[in-house]
Design a protein around this motif. Structure first.
Motif, short mmCIF file in Angstrom:
data_model
loop_
_atom_site.label_atom_id
_atom_site.label_comp_id
_atom_site.label_asym_id
_atom_site.label_seq_id
_atom_site.Cartn_x
_atom_site.Cartn_y
_atom_site.Cartn_z
N PHE A 150 -12.66 115.02 62.34
CA PHE A 150 -12.35 113.49 61.85
C PHE A 150 -12.96 112.39 62.61
O PHE A 150 -12.74 111.34 62.18
CB PHE A 150 -10.67 113.60 62.04
N THR A 151 -13.93 112.85 63.37
CA THR A 151 -14.80 111.97 63.97
C THR A 151 -16.26 112.12 63.62
O THR A 151 -17.24 111.37 63.89
CB THR A 151 -14.53 111.82 65.59
N SER A 152 -16.43 112.98 62.78
CA SER A 152 -17.60 113.44 62.14
C SER A 152 -18.23 112.19 61.32
O SER A 152 -17.65 111.62 60.64
CB SER A 152 -17.76 114.55 61.44
N PRO A 153 -19.88 112.17 61.16
CA PRO A 153 -20.16 111.12 60.26
C PRO A 153 -19.84 111.09 58.86
O PRO A 153 -19.49 109.86 58.20
CB PRO A 153 -21.72 111.33 60.55
N PRO A 154 -19.60 112.23 58.17
CA PRO A 154 -18.96 111.96 56.93
C PRO A 154 -17.74 111.47 56.76
O PRO A 154 -17.39 110.73 55.71
CB PRO A 154 -19.04 113.48 56.49
N LEU A 155 -16.77 111.32 57.62
CA LEU A 155 -15.45 110.72 57.77
C LEU A 155 -15.43 109.33 58.67
O LEU A 155 -14.61 109.03 59.24
CB LEU A 155 -14.48 111.64 58.29
N GLN A 156 -16.87 108.92 58.80
CA GLN A 156 -16.87 107.58 59.59
C GLN A 156 -16.03 106.44 58.90
O GLN A 156 -15.72 105.25 59.67
CB GLN A 156 -18.17 107.22 59.51
N VAL A 157 -15.71 106.51 57.59
CA VAL A 157 -15.15 105.60 56.85
C VAL A 157 -13.65 105.50 57.76
O VAL A 157 -12.92 104.36 57.52
CB VAL A 157 -14.81 105.94 55.41
N LEU A 158 -13.15 106.39 58.21
CA LEU A 158 -11.89 106.28 58.83
C LEU A 158 -11.64 105.47 60.22
O LEU A 158 -10.74 104.71 60.42
CB LEU A 158 -11.41 107.79 59.61
N PRO B 97 -20.36 101.43 54.50
CA PRO B 97 -20.26 102.30 53.43
C PRO B 97 -19.37 102.23 52.20
O PRO B 97 -19.49 102.57 50.91
CB PRO B 97 -20.33 103.86 53.82
N ASP B 98 -18.06 101.80 52.53
CA ASP B 98 -16.90 101.54 51.58
C ASP B 98 -17.12 100.14 51.09
O ASP B 98 -16.25 99.74 50.46
CB ASP B 98 -15.75 101.99 52.12
N ASP B 99 -18.25 99.49 51.48
CA ASP B 99 -18.27 98.05 50.64
C ASP B 99 -17.19 96.76 51.18
O ASP B 99 -17.23 95.95 50.73
CB ASP B 99 -18.19 97.94 49.17
#
Length: 716
Positions: free
Chosen positions: A23-31, A181-183
């Motif tokens: 949950f702290t990995s780059p693919p979930l950085q949106v969190l 990344p989520d604009d």
């Protein structure tokens, strides 16, 4: 309550590590961004902000709907407003404003209009129309009171009209924003590199002029403004603090101010603008709207400021919106800097620690309590932690929120599952827990020694392998989730098999990207040769998959591969609670940049001179160029592997020979000869086509005498 033993504690810790890592990995950085959004919404709803907008050090002069509906602007194109803008800004600065910044850009002048009007272009009949405006700009700029805005872009930069540029000289700053990344805009850039020098962004420039100081680099490396170390979670940015949800910044209607100029009420301008930073911008419903960290609760386009001459519109009261006018993003950044109220975000190590510790607490609770009781404990602890995080956010400190909550919930689910497999043996436990992020050799060492892994690393000579699918995002949009998963599994499996069969170790997958290293964990003196061989085989395998595999049919996938060799630190790297077997060094960064550099030359594989030197005479190469990649000052010679030595085709030999001739002429400044040499292969070779166009351009407009044949790449 169930008693727990040492084995259960170890299981809880490992589960917490795994959940925290995910949950702290780059693919979930949106969190991380979602945490800021939730904290902003909760603080606004639960606590609010009682500051008087009149105390704001920054105000907005708003080009609003009222302006468009009020004479003399009604029915008039905005290019005809310049003289009135100059008059209003003159009154604003005479009223005591410290500095005025433009969040609007006039890229052309009505004097340039070529629309026919009678027997001459319309613009020629309006020569001198902007003279008063340009005089006002020059006067304000010379007094240090004005900064025009521009938008930087490699493709379509947007700058003020040339006459305006000359009027204000160097007083132009970038309006570009930092978009996640989520604009969503949660941070703002501090500076931009222009002609190799850092130039402050618009908001920073306005704050420095208001404070009478300059942006500096402090002893710790942090950027400082008047002694204030600006917190920066993402390098060269500040995290915006929307403490007042936009309502803490007054917005003056431009139409009313123009009428105030006509009225001659100089006292109003003094009361409104004395000592203020002023931003001129549009707040229309359809123009320059931005999603920010106020998107969940809604923000406001400022607070309507006192009026001078026109009656207030009869329109309904302001309503919260998910997006706000872009000018208020810049205004918020200015206010944050002046008031030293920038949000401090925790860096990755601290966020990971918070997440892992919270997940560990919940995992232990899941081991001790019944599932229902453990879920209640999770709800209670999450609520208490959220309250603590909101309290910290009031003080402009952003603690991670979504990562601990989700990681702990996942840890709870995993711990409940673990309780059904208590009889697992230690070896199976270790392999299952660490197989996703440690090398097999490291796990074998752990099993043999019976010890948990420890922090540490060593310096090794390795070859880094970076690959990425070209244009995959647009292809993925046309696929169903099932098709996408099938395609990615087929692709990553095929590439991984080739990498591992040639002695490589896949460090990580990042979406459709693969990061691998050769020469570690297992020693491999021929790591460079094996890496190049693997790259060529991967490229050939992708062509085979495109031709024969049904999952790839119609997609025509292509990829880019970057290779670089050199010294690097490899080993167990991270914190005491979480670490990975991975690699760190400039060698890694260069390989990543070379992968991206392929797109400039139309090549599939690019290797550094260091890799070429370590492969001996095993391969046929062609030298592509000398480049300077982003973030690195030293030039690098880059090469493309064609095939195993002696296996290159006749066409490859012909193209390589013509390219080598053209490159030699290019470096000798014989651009016409270079263009002729490259032209022969430009039809079928993108790299030759690129150099042919560059050489033709330089044959017409030669570079200065101090020119060096190094291509500086501006992107990654």
């Amino acid at each position: 309550m169930r008693r727990i033993g040492r084995r259960d504690i170890v299981a809880a810790m490992l589960i917490a590590l795994l959940a925290g890592a995910v949950f702290t990995s780059p693919p979930l950085q949106v969190l991380q961004g979602l945490s800021l959004d939730i904290l902003t919404a909760l603080r606004g709803k639960l606590i609010g902000d009682r500051r008087d907008p009149a105390t704001s050090p920054v105000v907005v002069v708003a080009i609003d709907g009222e302006t468009y509906d009020t004479s003399p602007f009604k029915g008039s194109p905005t290019l005809t407003w310049t003289r009135e803008i100059g008059r209003v800004l003159g009154s604003v600065t005479e009223g005591g404003a410290k500095v005025v910044g433009f969040d609007v850009i006039f890229p052309s002048s009505i004097e340039q209009s070529e629309i026919p009007f009678g027997d001459a272009p319309f613009g020629s009949r309006l020569k001198g129309f902007d003279r008063d405006y340009l005089i006002a700009l020059r006067k304000l700029s010379d007094g240090g009171k004005l900064v025009l805005g521009e938008r930087l872009s490699n493709d379509h930069p947007e700058r003020p009209d040339r006459a305006q540029q000359l009027a204000v000289r160097a007083n132009i700053r970038a309006l570009n924003v930092h978009t996640d990344p989520d604009d969503v805009i949660r941070r703002m850039p501090l500076s931009f590199s222009i002609d190799g020098k850092p130039v402050p962004a618009m908001a920073v420039e306005l704050a420095t002029r208001a404070l009478g100081t300059k942006l500096e680099t402090g002893p710790s490396g942090a950027m400082q403004l008047s002694g204030y170390a600006i917190p920066s979670a993402v390098p060269n940015t500040l995290t915006l603090n929307f403490r007042g949800m936009g309502r803490d910044i007054p917005a003056y209607s431009f139409a009313d101010l123009r009428a105030c100029v006509e009225k001659g009420d100089t006292d109003f301008f003094r009361r409104a603008f004395e000592g203020k930073v002023v931003l001129l911008g549009s707040i229309l419903d359809f123009d320059d709207r931005k999603l920010t960290s106020m998107r969940l609760s809604g923000g406001y386009d400022g607070t309507p400021a006192p009026r001078c001459a026109l009656p207030a519109p009869t329109s309904s009261a302001q309503k919260a919106r998910s997006d706000i006018a872009g000018v208020f993003v810049h205004a918020t950044a200015v206010r944050n800097l002046i008031e030293r109220d920038v949000v401090t975000e925790l860096g990755f190590p601290m966020r990971a620690i918070f997440t892992i510790v919270f997940a560990a607490i919940i995992a232990v609770a899941g081991c001790m309590l019944a599932p229902g009781g453990a879920l209640i404990a999770w709800l209670a602890l999450t609520a208490a932690y959220t309250a603590m995080a909101v309290g910290a956010f009031v003080q402009a400190l952003a603690l991670p929120l979504t990562e601990p909550a989700l990681a702990s919930l996942a840890a709870l689910a995993m711990m409940i599952g673990y309780r059904f497999v208590l009889a697992d043996r230690d070896e199976r436990f270790l392999r299952r827990s660490f197989a996703f992020y440690l090398a097999p050799e490291v796990i074998d060492t752990m099993v043999a020694s019976g010890k948990m892994p420890a922090l540490g690393g060593e310096m090794r000579n390795v070859t880094m392998f970076f690959s990425d699918l070209s244009g995959f995002s647009s292809i993925a949009e046309t696929m169903t989730p099932g098709e996408l998963v099938t395609l990615m599994n087929e692709y990553l499996s095929a590439m991984t098999d080739i990498i591992e069969s040639n002695g490589g170790y896949v460090d990580k997958y990042i979406g459709d990207s693969i990061v691998a290293m050769f020469g570690a964990p297992a020693d491999d003196p021929a790591h460079a040769r094996n890496a190049v061989r693997a790259a060529l085989k991967c490229h050939a395998k992708l062509a085979e998959l495109n031709a024969d595999n049904p999952a790839f049919a119609g997609h025509g996938l292509s990829h880019r591969i970057g290779l670089n060799s050199g010294e690097a630190v490899v080993g167990n790297i991270g914190s005491r609670r979480r670490f990975n077997y991975t690699v760190m060094s400039d060698t890694v960064n260069v390989a990543s940049r070379l992968e991206g550099a392929n797109k400039y030359y139309g090549t599939a594989i690019m290797a550094s001179a260091a890799t070429v030197a370590q492969t001996g005479d095993s391969f046929a190469w062609r030298e592509l160029d000398a480049i300077r990649v982003l973030g690195r000052g030293e030039a690098i010679k880059v090469f493309e592997p064609l095939a195993e030595k002696g296996a290159e085709s006749a066409e490859q030999k012909t193209v390589a020979a013509a390219y080598a001739e053209g490159l030699a002429c290019w470096r000798a400044r014989e651009f016409a000869k270079a263009a002729d040499a490259f032209e022969g292969a430009a039809m079928n070779d993108p790299a030759s086509n690129l150099f042919a166009r560059r050489a033709k351009a330089y044959s017409i407009n030669p570079p200065p005498p101090d020119w060096t044949p190094v291509n500086t790449l501006e992107g990654k």
